[in-house]
Design a protein around this motif. Structure first.
Motif: not given
Length: 174
Positions: A92-100, A107-114
């Motif tokens: 599964t691919t993830y990405e940081v959506v917001e960071s403070a 964080t969020g899943i960055a793979d729309p095919d799942l």
């Protein structure tokens, strides 16, 4: 026992399996695609120290059971961290959506095919010499059969609670 008995038993088992699958699909269709699960943890560590563990993606396999390895990926267009986690059920691919740092991470899943998606919000609140961590999962399960299993078998909050148990163990070992 005769061959006819075994053949009849096999047909009956297939019929039962088909019936259970149909029931699970029907139940899954009645469930909402989206769910929210939350869990919390009090830690005897300051927010900055916990933040470092939450964001050190290369070290995740050392403390998260079932995670074989992590691959860092090129940053998002806005410079956000991206990574791919590999485990027994694939990747599964993830990405940081917001960071403070060191108080809020999304964080969020960055793979729309799942067959699922979602975000996890980590909020670190100072508490005495340590902090309280609250994790909120806003998940989406697109396929009805997976939705039924998630809701009725594993529990929608299972991922959050498994993560918090592993993190508590990791922080106790630090």
């Amino acid at each position: 026992m005769s061959g006819r008995w075994w053949a009849g038993a096999g047909v009956a088992l297939v019929a039962v399996a088909a019936g259970l699958t149909a029931a699970a699909l029907a139940a899954g269709r009645r469930l909402p695609v989206e769910h929210v699960s939350e869990g919390g943890l009090e830690l005897d560590r300051p927010p900055g120290e916990v933040w470092d563990v939450l964001t050190a993606v290369d070290l995740f396999p050392a403390w998260r059971p079932g995670l074989a390895h992590v691959e860092r990926l090129p940053a998002t267009a806005t410079g956000g961290l991206r990574w791919r986690e590999y485990g027994k059920h694939g990747h599964t691919t993830y990405e940081v959506v917001e960071s403070a740092a060191p108080h809020r991470l999304v964080t969020g899943i960055a793979d729309p095919d799942l067959p699922y998606g979602g975000t996890w919000t980590y909020v670190l609140t100072p508490a005495g010499r340590g902090c309280t961590l609250t994790v909120t999962e806003r998940g989406e399960v697109y396929q009805p059969l997976y939705r039924a299993v998630s809701h009725y078998v594993t529990g929608e909050g299972a991922t959050v609670h498994r993560y918090l148990r592993a993190l508590a163990h990791r922080m106790a070992a630090a």
